[in-house]
Design a protein around this motif. Structure first.
Motif, short mmCIF file in Angstrom:
data_model
loop_
_atom_site.label_atom_id
_atom_site.label_comp_id
_atom_site.label_asym_id
_atom_site.label_seq_id
_atom_site.Cartn_x
_atom_site.Cartn_y
_atom_site.Cartn_z
N SER A 33 -4.21 8.31 5.40
CA SER A 33 -5.32 8.00 4.78
C SER A 33 -5.93 6.51 5.53
N VAL A 34 -4.79 5.66 5.65
CA VAL A 34 -5.16 4.31 6.38
C VAL A 34 -5.31 4.69 7.84
N ALA A 83 -7.29 14.65 -0.80
CA ALA A 83 -7.26 13.57 -0.01
C ALA A 83 -7.05 14.03 1.18
N PRO A 112 -9.66 5.17 2.48
CA PRO A 112 -8.46 5.78 1.50
C PRO A 112 -8.46 5.05 -0.01
N TRP A 148 0.73 -1.29 0.06
CA TRP A 148 -0.07 0.11 -0.11
C TRP A 148 1.03 1.24 -0.08
N SER A 191 -8.57 6.37 8.91
CA SER A 191 -9.59 5.50 8.96
C SER A 191 -9.64 4.35 9.97
N THR A 246 -9.35 12.81 4.52
CA THR A 246 -8.61 12.02 5.70
C THR A 246 -8.96 12.73 7.06
#
Length: 549
Positions: free
Chosen positions: A235-236, A177, A251, A152, A239, A181
């Motif tokens: 982003s990960v 993005a 993401p 990723w 979340s 986020t």
């Protein structure tokens, strides 16, 4: 929170102040991005050290917040390791990118650096152990956690690097993005992610003032690698809705545009047979420019697309369970239609050709199977033929099923005038296949062939004339030997003439040869099969010689 506003404002102000200094320093040292090939869309040299301004502005804002005591107590202790890991990993890629901007680095070195940075954040606790795949469903990863984390981070970092090809494009996509986020992190209570998000967001907003078309400075690899890495992690991590579970859809949709552009590039290059790591001028932003859009309009169009996809991801992540399916189907259907329409408008003919080949391939496979089954059925009918004319009639009746203009058994040197007349002049736009049926033993022989006439149009184009011939020819040869030879050579009136011209054939050899011919090659009279076939072929040759006399 006021604290987040303070950090964002500090980063914005720092970026507005630092970026002009970086521009002057890069210009003084002649550190420009030169438009040396077709994939670069700028027409004049542009400084390429924008990553220095973004990195410095973000770090200054975080240090200022720390010194001012603006960081909340929730991010202390265990969560503080997140800051250490992401800043260390980001610092590694910033340093590698800066070295590449100054001196140049091989792609493999940059890839290894990305893997190292991903391993660093994994060691510091950035681990995706469970993926949330719906309102209630969860997918544990187990030992796949580490390789998927590396994949990723490396994938998003390179995808962001690839999309950095238009004035302000990568910066604007990163802002979209980060905004997505940030909203998700605040909703889920991930304060540490929100702090880093606003710091980087403020730095990029200030940098966009100088990066939007007409750009005065580019991000360079120091910026694209660093920002891509930060987006992959933030982003990960933003979340995470529980101790380990991650809303995977957020993401993916927040970074949908760079991921889509990279995926399309990989597939395009694979279809063209060129190296996947090679550069070209067929990215989405290149195609928008080719359609006549200006740099500004192309960037704005992609901003809107990225925002729409990010909003769709957030809606799907937080929608009530009863509405998720409806939203997913509607959103997925609209996205698919837009994707197909967009690929057509952008003239990605690689995918159009691939789709046509795949669609025709399915039809072709089904047609080939049908033809071969039908050919096997014809073999059974051929065995019942009484004369050569009867055999030709069987083949002629079944020719339309295969899409052939005509099928017949004839001599190789035959002009087939009757056949040509029957085609009403279509032979001018047709081709023929002569598939051997009987062997040529001597130079003067005129063996039988299976002649197939095929049209050139799509409706008449056969799906494998040779495949059909390979099935029919052995059956026709067997019929010619077992019926034609035996009828001609076994007649009482012909035997004396045959024996008179037999030469090497003795009585004890002629009978087994005829017996072999009648039984299509079975062993007889103690002779090996190949011996019997040779004797039968010699008998046929002698019989033709007698007829010519």
């Amino acid at each position: 929170m006021p604290m987040l506003g303070f950090i964002c404002a500090a980063a914005l102000l720092a970026s507005l102040l630092v970026t002009p200094l970086v521009i002057r320093a890069a210009t003084a040292r002649n550190l420009f991005d030169i438009p040396s090939d077709a994939r670069r869309v700028h027409t004049r040299p542009i400084p390429r050290l924008g990553g220095v301004a973004v990195f410095a502005a973000m770090v200054l804002a975080l240090l200022l917040a720390m010194l001012a005591g603006a960081l909340p107590s929730e991010v202390s202790g265990e969560r503080s390791r997140f800051f250490e890991g992401i800043l260390l990993g980001g610092g590694i890629l910033f340093a590698v990118g800066l070295w590449d901007d100054l001196r140049g680095l091989p792609p493999l070195v940059k890839l290894l650096a990305q893997c190292v940075a991903a391993s660093v954040v994994f060691t510091f606790g950035f681990q995706v152990d469970v993926i949330s795949v719906g309102p209630t469903g969860e997918l544990p990863l187990g030992w796949l956690s580490f390789p998927l984390t590396i994949l990723w981070v490396v994938g998003v970092t390179n995808a962001f690097n690839l999309i950095d090809g238009l004035d302000g494009l990568a910066t604007g996509i990163a802002i979209v993005a980060l905004g997505t986020t940030l909203a998700v992190a605040l909703a889920l209570g991930n304060a540490e992610v929100a702090i880093v998000c606003v710091a980087l967001l403020g730095a990029l907003l200030g940098f966009l003032r100088y990066n939007f078309s007409p750009a005065r400075i580019f991000l360079g690899d120091s910026g694209s690698l660093f920002i891509g890495f930060m987006l992959a992690v933030l982003s990960v991590h933003g979340s995470v809705k529980s101790a380990t579970a991650v809303l995977a859809i957020v993401p993916l949709f927040a970074l949908a545009l760079p991921l889509l552009d990279t995926s399309l590039a990989i597939v395009r290059r694979w279809l063209r047979g060129v190296p996947l790591s090679g550069a070209d001028a067929r990215h989405i932003h290149h195609r928008l420019l080719a359609m006549g859009l200006t740099h500004r309009r192309a960037a704005v169009v992609l901003y809107v697309v990225a925002t729409a996809l990010a909003v769709l991801g957030v809606v799907l992540a937080f929608a009530p369970p009863a509405a998720v399916l409806v939203i997913a189907l509607a959103g997925g259907g609209i996205s698919l239609l837009l994707l197909l329409y967009g690929m057509r408008q952008l003239e990605y003919h690689e995918f159009a050709e691939a789709g046509m080949v795949l669609a025709s391939g399915v039809r072709r496979v089904r047609r080939v199977i049908q033809d071969q089954i039908h050919a096997r059925d014809i073999v059974q009918v051929i065995r019942q033929a009484e004369t050569l004319r009867h055999l030709d009639a069987i083949l002629e009746d079944n020719a339309p099923h295969f899409g052939f203009l005509g099928v017949e058994v004839c001599r190789e040197t035959s002009s087939c005038r009757q056949r040509i007349a029957g085609l009403n002049g279509q032979t001018a736009r047709a081709w023929k296949l002569d598939y051997p049926v009987t062997p040529r033993l001597f130079a003067e022989d005129d063996p039988y062939v299976l002649r197939i006439w095929c049209g050139l149009g799509d409706r008449n184009r056969p799906f494998g004339a040779e495949r059909v011939a390979r099935i029919l020819a052995p059956a026709i040869e067997s019929w010619l030997v077992s019926v034609g030879l035996v009828q001609q050579l076994s007649e009482r009136g012909n035997r004396p003439l045959l024996e008179a011209h037999a030469g090497k054939l003795q009585e004890n050899e002629l009978e087994p040869a005829l017996h072999w011919a009648a039984r299509a090659g079975e062993l007889s009279g103690g002779l090996r099969e190949s011996r019997g076939m040779r004797l039968a072929q010699e008998a046929m040759t002698l019989h033709r010689a007698r007829n010519r006399r």
